[in-house]
Design a protein around this motif. Structure first.
Motif, mmCIF file in Angstrom:
data_model
loop_
_atom_site.group_PDB
_atom_site.id
_atom_site.type_symbol
_atom_site.label_atom_id
_atom_site.label_comp_id
_atom_site.label_asym_id
_atom_site.label_seq_id
_atom_site.Cartn_x
_atom_site.Cartn_y
_atom_site.Cartn_z
ATOM 1 N N ALA A 31 -5.261 9.505 0.190
ATOM 2 C CA ALA A 31 -6.599 9.105 -0.238
ATOM 3 C C ALA A 31 -7.590 9.302 0.903
ATOM 4 O O ALA A 31 -7.205 9.350 2.077
ATOM 5 N N GLU A 32 -8.845 9.442 0.546
ATOM 6 C CA GLU A 32 -9.915 9.642 1.538
ATOM 7 C C GLU A 32 -10.832 8.428 1.534
ATOM 8 O O GLU A 32 -11.284 7.969 0.481
ATOM 9 N N HIS A 33 -11.076 7.888 2.730
ATOM 10 C CA HIS A 33 -11.933 6.718 2.851
ATOM 11 C C HIS A 33 -13.394 7.148 2.732
ATOM 12 O O HIS A 33 -13.848 8.048 3.444
ATOM 13 N N LYS A 34 -14.119 6.513 1.844
ATOM 14 C CA LYS A 34 -15.508 6.925 1.595
ATOM 15 C C LYS A 34 -16.395 6.709 2.805
ATOM 16 O O LYS A 34 -17.284 7.507 3.089
ATOM 17 N N GLU A 35 -16.155 5.648 3.533
ATOM 18 C CA GLU A 35 -17.060 5.267 4.616
ATOM 19 C C GLU A 35 -16.984 6.230 5.797
ATOM 20 O O GLU A 35 -18.016 6.607 6.359
ATOM 21 N N CYS A 36 -15.758 6.628 6.198
ATOM 22 C CA CYS A 36 -15.626 7.472 7.392
ATOM 23 C C CYS A 36 -15.227 8.910 7.073
ATOM 24 O O CYS A 36 -15.341 9.784 7.922
ATOM 25 N N GLY A 37 -14.729 9.156 5.847
ATOM 26 C CA GLY A 37 -14.355 10.512 5.458
ATOM 27 C C GLY A 37 -12.982 10.944 5.914
ATOM 28 O O GLY A 37 -12.572 12.076 5.657
ATOM 29 N N ASN A 38 -12.235 10.063 6.569
ATOM 30 C CA ASN A 38 -10.892 10.412 7.014
ATOM 31 C C ASN A 38 -9.875 10.175 5.908
ATOM 32 O O ASN A 38 -10.056 9.297 5.053
ATOM 33 N N GLN A 39 -8.793 10.936 5.958
ATOM 34 C CA GLN A 39 -7.742 10.823 4.954
ATOM 35 C C GLN A 39 -6.549 10.074 5.527
ATOM 36 O O GLN A 39 -6.230 10.189 6.709
ATOM 37 N N ASP A 40 -5.887 9.314 4.662
ATOM 38 C CA ASP A 40 -4.733 8.538 5.076
ATOM 39 C C ASP A 40 -3.819 8.349 3.868
ATOM 40 O O ASP A 40 -4.210 8.629 2.728
ATOM 41 N N THR A 41 -2.605 7.891 4.131
ATOM 42 C CA THR A 41 -1.655 7.594 3.059
ATOM 43 C C THR A 41 -1.683 6.087 2.807
ATOM 44 O O THR A 41 -1.374 5.302 3.716
ATOM 45 N N LYS A 42 -2.063 5.670 1.601
ATOM 46 C CA LYS A 42 -2.235 4.246 1.296
ATOM 47 C C LYS A 42 -1.503 3.885 0.002
ATOM 48 O O LYS A 42 -1.324 4.714 -0.888
ATOM 49 N N LYS A 43 -1.088 2.629 -0.080
ATOM 50 C CA LYS A 43 -0.537 2.054 -1.296
ATOM 51 C C LYS A 43 -1.587 1.126 -1.908
ATOM 52 O O LYS A 43 -2.293 0.410 -1.185
ATOM 53 N N LEU A 44 -1.663 1.124 -3.215
ATOM 54 C CA LEU A 44 -2.605 0.218 -3.880
ATOM 55 C C LEU A 44 -2.248 -1.228 -3.572
ATOM 56 O O LEU A 44 -3.137 -2.084 -3.407
ATOM 57 N N GLU A 45 -0.978 -1.496 -3.462
ATOM 58 C CA GLU A 45 -0.525 -2.836 -3.122
ATOM 59 C C GLU A 45 -1.068 -3.265 -1.763
ATOM 60 O O GLU A 45 -1.504 -4.409 -1.577
ATOM 61 N N SER A 46 -1.057 -2.347 -0.774
ATOM 62 C CA SER A 46 -1.580 -2.659 0.557
ATOM 63 C C SER A 46 -3.087 -2.869 0.534
ATOM 64 O O SER A 46 -3.616 -3.745 1.233
ATOM 65 N N ILE A 47 -3.776 -2.068 -0.285
ATOM 66 C CA ILE A 47 -5.231 -2.214 -0.387
ATOM 67 C C ILE A 47 -5.577 -3.580 -0.972
ATOM 68 O O ILE A 47 -6.505 -4.261 -0.516
ATOM 69 N N ARG A 48 -4.826 -4.025 -1.964
ATOM 70 C CA ARG A 48 -5.056 -5.340 -2.557
ATOM 71 C C ARG A 48 -4.807 -6.477 -1.563
ATOM 72 O O ARG A 48 -5.423 -7.532 -1.648
ATOM 73 N N GLN A 49 -3.897 -6.236 -0.612
ATOM 74 C CA GLN A 49 -3.606 -7.245 0.407
ATOM 75 C C GLN A 49 -4.643 -7.275 1.513
ATOM 76 O O GLN A 49 -4.558 -8.091 2.427
ATOM 77 N N GLY A 50 -5.632 -6.382 1.448
ATOM 78 C CA GLY A 50 -6.723 -6.387 2.411
ATOM 79 C C GLY A 50 -6.580 -5.416 3.561
ATOM 80 O O GLY A 50 -7.359 -5.458 4.514
#
Length: 237
Positions: A31-50
């Motif tokens: 996924a690509e972070h909108k704020e900085c434009g960098n790409q990373d590998t993320k889990k939706l579960e981790s995003i929900r945990q903050g």
């Protein structure tokens, strides 16, 4: 059943643009972070945990590099991209290695971390071979220097022992015909009784209880000799 649209919407709401098909909350997605434009590998579960963007956390607010800026940084890192469309800092970019001329897929992060060392395949093996050769050359130089130092010490030691060895030779009835080579090395001497050269060692001279009348023993292959021919009386041979 996995709802890809729902998953993409969840990433979008958390500030991420999903780049891979959604496979579930516990699966990793690019996924690509909108704020900085960098790409990373993320889990939706981790995003929900903050858990947010690691790049924003480490470096603070960032802006995505422009295509021209990324191209210039890649060229500075000895790679020439095939096109000017910058895919992202963690996405591999098709480039030509300026060191070996091969086409490689490489990220801007890796290229800059390599610090001009070239691609991870051919150039890396070449660097390993050069490093190995340099290490072997240094080891050979150290061995050579050690041998020279040992030789110099041994030569100095022999020089100190030479007067004592020459005196021992004179006591045993011979005169040195060459420099003292060492206690167990062959040493050319001249017999004072007959004037002939012979070879012995200083250690042998030390073991002698009394001087010999003549040190030259055995047949002299140079001087003329008598040959006796004998005949057996019974057999006639």
């Amino acid at each position: 059943m996995v709802n890809e649209e729902w998953g993409a919407a969840q990433y979008e709401a958390a500030g991420w643009i999903l780049l891979d098909p959604y496979r579930g909350a516990t699966k990793s997605h690019r996924a690509e972070h909108k704020e900085c434009g960098n790409q990373d590998t993320k889990k939706l579960e981790s995003i929900r945990q903050g858990k947010g963007c690691v790049y924003c956390y480490r470096a603070g607010p960032m802006t995505r590099l422009s295509d021209d800026a990324a191209f210039e940084r890649m060229v500075k890192a000895v790679f020439t991209p095939k096109d000017r469309e910058y895919p992202g800092v963690l996405t591999k970019w098709l480039c030509t290695c300026n060191e070996c001329g091969r086409d490689v897929w490489i990220t801007l992060n890796y290229a800059e971390a390599a610090k001009g060392a070239g691609c991870p395949d051919v150039c890396r093996e070449k660097r390993k071979a050069e490093k190995k050769a340099a290490t072997a050359a240094r080891a050979a130089e150290r061995r050579q220097k050690g041998q020279e130092d040992r030789g110099a010490r041994w030569k100095s030691k022999r020089k100190a022992q030479e007067p004592e060895a020459a005196a021992l030779a004179l006591v045993q009835g011979c005169t040195p015909a060459e420099d003292y080579p060492g206690p167990d090395e062959p040493w050319k001497l001249t017999c004072n009784a007959c004037g002939e050269l012979f070879v012995t060692t200083c250690a042998y001279l030390r073991r002698m209880k009394k001087p010999k009348a003549c040190h030259v023993q055995g047949y002299d292959t140079v001087r003329p000799a008598y040959v006796y021919v004998l005949e057996h009386l019974k057999t006639g041979r």
